[in-house]
Write a protein that holds these residues in place. Structure first.
Motif, PDB file in Angstrom:
ATOM      1  N   PHE A 146       0.858  -1.186   0.000  1.00 35.70           N
ATOM      2  CA  PHE A 146       0.000   0.000   0.000  1.00 35.70           C
ATOM      3  C   PHE A 146       0.892   1.232   0.000  1.00 35.70           C
ATOM      4  O   PHE A 146       1.764   1.386   0.870  1.00 35.70           O
ATOM      5  CB  PHE A 146      -0.918   0.032   1.226  1.00 35.70           C
ATOM      6  N   HIS A 147       0.703   2.089  -0.981  1.00 31.54           N
ATOM      7  CA  HIS A 147       1.480   3.318  -1.075  1.00 31.54           C
ATOM      8  C   HIS A 147       0.722   4.443  -0.373  1.00 31.54           C
ATOM      9  O   HIS A 147      -0.373   4.827  -0.798  1.00 31.54           O
ATOM     10  CB  HIS A 147       1.733   3.690  -2.535  1.00 31.54           C
ATOM     11  N   CYS A 148       1.291   4.917   0.714  1.00 29.61           N
ATOM     12  CA  CYS A 148       0.627   5.963   1.499  1.00 29.61           C
ATOM     13  C   CYS A 148       0.793   7.320   0.805  1.00 29.61           C
ATOM     14  O   CYS A 148       1.930   7.775   0.601  1.00 29.61           O
ATOM     15  CB  CYS A 148       1.209   6.007   2.900  1.00 29.61           C
ATOM     16  N   PRO A 149      -0.300   7.946   0.449  1.00 28.86           N
ATOM     17  CA  PRO A 149      -0.197   9.249  -0.232  1.00 28.86           C
ATOM     18  C   PRO A 149       0.279  10.366   0.691  1.00 28.86           C
ATOM     19  O   PRO A 149       0.743  11.406   0.219  1.00 28.86           O
ATOM     20  CB  PRO A 149      -1.626   9.498  -0.717  1.00 28.86           C
ATOM     21  N   ASP A 150       0.187  10.163   2.012  1.00 27.23           N
ATOM     22  CA  ASP A 150       0.563  11.211   2.957  1.00 27.23           C
ATOM     23  C   ASP A 150       2.070  11.337   3.154  1.00 27.23           C
ATOM     24  O   ASP A 150       2.605  12.443   3.208  1.00 27.23           O
ATOM     25  CB  ASP A 150      -0.111  10.962   4.309  1.00 27.23           C
ATOM     26  N   ASN A 151       2.758  10.161   3.255  1.00 26.78           N
ATOM     27  CA  ASN A 151       4.198  10.210   3.490  1.00 26.78           C
ATOM     28  C   ASN A 151       5.035   9.600   2.380  1.00 26.78           C
ATOM     29  O   ASN A 151       6.259   9.604   2.444  1.00 26.78           O
ATOM     30  CB  ASN A 151       4.551   9.538   4.827  1.00 26.78           C
ATOM     31  N   GLY A 152       4.364   9.039   1.337  1.00 24.06           N
ATOM     32  CA  GLY A 152       5.098   8.487   0.204  1.00 24.06           C
ATOM     33  C   GLY A 152       5.750   7.142   0.466  1.00 24.06           C
ATOM     34  O   GLY A 152       6.493   6.640  -0.379  1.00 24.06           O
ATOM     35  N   LYS A 153       5.464   6.539   1.617  1.00 22.65           N
ATOM     36  CA  LYS A 153       6.074   5.245   1.951  1.00 22.65           C
ATOM     37  C   LYS A 153       5.182   4.088   1.510  1.00 22.65           C
ATOM     38  O   LYS A 153       3.964   4.229   1.423  1.00 22.65           O
ATOM     39  CB  LYS A 153       6.335   5.155   3.458  1.00 22.65           C
ATOM     40  N   ASP A 154       5.813   2.922   1.245  1.00 22.34           N
ATOM     41  CA  ASP A 154       5.086   1.703   0.902  1.00 22.34           C
ATOM     42  C   ASP A 154       4.986   0.808   2.130  1.00 22.34           C
ATOM     43  O   ASP A 154       5.999   0.557   2.807  1.00 22.34           O
ATOM     44  CB  ASP A 154       5.785   0.946  -0.239  1.00 22.34           C
ATOM     45  N   TYR A 155       3.788   0.314   2.400  1.00 17.71           N
ATOM     46  CA  TYR A 155       3.562  -0.569   3.545  1.00 17.71           C
ATOM     47  C   TYR A 155       3.066  -1.924   3.035  1.00 17.71           C
ATOM     48  O   TYR A 155       2.139  -1.984   2.218  1.00 17.71           O
ATOM     49  CB  TYR A 155       2.531   0.033   4.494  1.00 17.71           C
ATOM     50  N   LYS A 156       3.666  -3.004   3.529  1.00 19.03           N
ATOM     51  CA  LYS A 156       3.288  -4.359   3.131  1.00 19.03           C
ATOM     52  C   LYS A 156       2.241  -4.881   4.104  1.00 19.03           C
ATOM     53  O   LYS A 156       2.554  -5.528   5.098  1.00 19.03           O
ATOM     54  CB  LYS A 156       4.517  -5.248   3.072  1.00 19.03           C
ATOM     55  N   ILE A 157       0.999  -4.610   3.770  1.00 19.73           N
ATOM     56  CA  ILE A 157      -0.126  -4.921   4.656  1.00 19.73           C
ATOM     57  C   ILE A 157      -0.227  -6.419   4.935  1.00 19.73           C
ATOM     58  O   ILE A 157      -0.525  -6.838   6.054  1.00 19.73           O
ATOM     59  CB  ILE A 157      -1.450  -4.412   4.049  1.00 19.73           C
ATOM     60  N   PHE A 158       0.035  -7.237   3.927  1.00 24.99           N
ATOM     61  CA  PHE A 158      -0.089  -8.691   4.078  1.00 24.99           C
ATOM     62  C   PHE A 158       1.238  -9.357   4.433  1.00 24.99           C
ATOM     63  O   PHE A 158       1.367 -10.573   4.353  1.00 24.99           O
ATOM     64  CB  PHE A 158      -0.643  -9.315   2.793  1.00 24.99           C
ATOM     65  N   GLY A 159       2.219  -8.570   4.812  1.00 23.62           N
ATOM     66  CA  GLY A 159       3.505  -9.137   5.195  1.00 23.62           C
ATOM     67  C   GLY A 159       4.447  -9.272   4.017  1.00 23.62           C
ATOM     68  O   GLY A 159       4.134  -8.896   2.885  1.00 23.62           O
TER      69      GLY A 159
END
Length: 280
Positions: A218-231
């Motif tokens: 998931f690419h966060c539009p607020d901070n530009g970071k990518d988060y791996k929601i499913f690990g």
């Protein structure tokens, strides 16, 4: 002429023996169960989109593949083989119903030029359940392939039902597939299910074009970071084990969900599948 020279001649017993040998040879030869297409159809490539389980975004990937290829100038089509869970018409915002005449059945064309056939295009109400058993479901898929007039299609994408049940087997056996694309997600459990899909394709002697990992991050539009929601993804292990190609990683994108819900997926700016190479 007699059988003294060891030939079959007119010897009844020898003829019976030859007949048995011929029967054994016929039994050993694989039976061609491919369904014929309508005489007015012209389809160059048929590609199945598969998943070992539901909930990984197989239908959205199918739609995005068709949209991507259409934007490249190819004539594309979708055969919705997920008979009990048809979602393709809603994704494209189709309200028109398919029709048939004495010549054959006709798909419905989306605003972007994608020809589509789905059971929801035949039902009176989109929410009517399809309460049919496996053999009937399989026959409907074959009818969509054989009775529908698919005109000048470069790529037909088949949205297959999840798993390895009756309808999936029918698609593998009855449709002349050029290959399949496996849709997966990063979850550990899915890795095992992907292997099942790989092994089924191998048993059915259908080549695997590659794998699309959906919900990869998931690419966060607020901070530009990518988060791996499913690990962390484990897809590389399967790719290496079976020598498969990773076609792309798709993010968790609320925009796609909203466009699908509103029947406007064709208006998406970028599909993230633009670089996928398909059989020419």
């Amino acid at each position: 002429m007699g059988c003294s020279d060891g030939g079959c001649g007119g010897c009844p017993s020898a003829s019976a023996g030859c007949g048995s040998a011929n029967e054994q040879q016929q039994q050993q030869q694989p039976q061609d169960m491919t369904a014929p297409m309508h005489e007015l159809s012209n389809v160059k490539h048929v590609i199945g989109i598969v998943s070992g389980k539901g909930g990984v975004g197989k239908s959205s990937v199918t739609s995005l593949m068709a949209i991507t290829q259409a934007r490249k100038g190819y004539k594309t089509a979708i055969l919705d083989a997920d008979i009990t869970g048809p979602s393709i018409p809603k994704v494209f915002g189709l309200k028109e119903k398919a029709y048939a005449d004495e010549i054959g059945m006709y798909p419905v064309t989306s605003k972007g030029g994608v020809d589509i056939m789905s059971v929801n295009l035949l039902l009176e109400n989109d929410t009517d359940p399809v309460l049919w058993r496996g053999p009937i479901l399989g026959n409907v898929v074959k009818q969509f392939y054989s009775d529908v007039i698919w005109k000048d299609i470069d790529y037909m994408f088949v949205d297959m039902p999840p798993g390895t049940g009756d309808v999936a087997i029918t698609v593998y056996q009855s449709l002349k597939l050029d290959g399949i694309i496996i849709v997966t997600s990063p979850q550990d459990l899915v890795s095992m299910i992907v292997e099942k899909a790989v092994k089924m394709a191998d048993m059915m002697q259908v080549p695997i074009i590659g794998v699309v990992e959906n919900y990869s991050y998931f690419h966060c539009p607020d901070n530009g970071k990518d988060y791996k929601i499913f690990g962390e993804s484990h897809i590389e292990e399967i790719l290496q084990k079976y020598g498969l190609l990773l076609l792309g990683r798709l993010p968790i994108d609320p925009t796609i969900a909203n466009l699908c819900d509103n029947g406007a997926l064709e208006t998406i700016e970028k599909t993230n599948l633009e670089d996928v190479a398909l059989p020419e």
